[in-house]
Scaffold this motif. Structure first.
Motif: not given
Length: 237
Positions: A24-46
């Motif tokens: 679960l932690l690994k999955t949560y970490g992956e989700i957080i990493d994915t979310t962080t990456e998506l957020s960073q990507s979104h910020r870069n896009f914006v």
């Protein structure tokens, strides 16, 4: 099935739970990493979109400024064109007015030339007439001088008002008691070529009528004969 009281069961359960938790932690970490990456990507896009919008706005502002500059330039050129058209129209009016003046001057010059030609023709005509009259005077002078003792004198004007030459016709052999007594009539020629009786000595009341007849007939010998006759008539009174 293992019993709950079996110590291995508890260990297995804990191990299974820990494994699940790790997953679960690994999955949560992956989700957080994915979310962080998506957020960073979104910020870069914006940020990229914002930069593009800002650049587009700046480009649009430059274009609008160029449009305003071109519009002002067009208005200035339009105003300048109107001023030039007005100036051209004014120049054309002046040229037309000068052309009219030129035509008027040409007509006046032609009129003056015509008048000068007429004056020249009149002067030549008067000159011919005066030559004829002078010839007539010479002829009359010979007739009256040889036959009637008449003398012709040329006199010059003494003042500016009395211009031109005058002729004095001096008659003698008029008075029976004194043949040398002089009877004088003075005359000249006007600018128009007509005779002008200036005076007579003694004064003849009929002289204006005789002058009028002379103007009509232009016969100087007949005029002088009538003047002599009047002098004779006066001398015998």
């Amino acid at each position: 099935m293992a019993s709950i009281t079996d110590p291995n069961t508890s260990v297995k359960f804990s191990s299974a739970m820990e494994e699940i938790n790790n997953k679960l932690l690994k999955t949560y970490g992956e989700i957080i990493d994915t979310t962080t990456e998506l957020s960073q990507s979104h910020r870069n896009f914006v940020k990229s979109a914002l930069d593009i919008c800002i650049k587009n706005c700046e480009d649009d502002e430059i274009i609008f400024e160029k449009i305003r500059t071109l519009k002002m330039d067009l208005e200035q050129k339009s105003t300048s064109l109107k001023e030039k058209q007005h100036a051209i129209s004014k120049v054309m009016d002046e040229i037309q007015w000068k052309e009219m003046q030129k035509d008027d001057i040409i007509q006046k010059i032609q009129k003056l030339k015509d008048e000068q030609a007429k004056r020249k023709e009149l002067i030549e005509s008067q000159h011919k007439e005066n030559k004829y009259k002078l010839k007539n005077l010479q002829k009359s002078r010979l007739i009256f001088q040889n036959n009637l003792g008449m003398e012709i004198r040329k006199i010059l004007a003494k003042t500016q008002l009395d211009k031109g030459e005058k002729l004095q016709f001096v008659f003698r052999n008029i008075k029976p008691s004194d043949h040398n007594c002089a009877y004088v009539v003075t005359m000249g020629i006007k600018d128009d070529g007509s005779y002008q009786i200036v005076s007579s000595d003694p004064v003849l009341e009929c002289l204006p009528a005789l002058e009028s007849q002379l103007q009509e007939t232009n016969n100087l010998p007949a005029f002088l004969a009538k003047v002599r006759k009047e002098f004779i008539s006066r001398a015998r009174c």
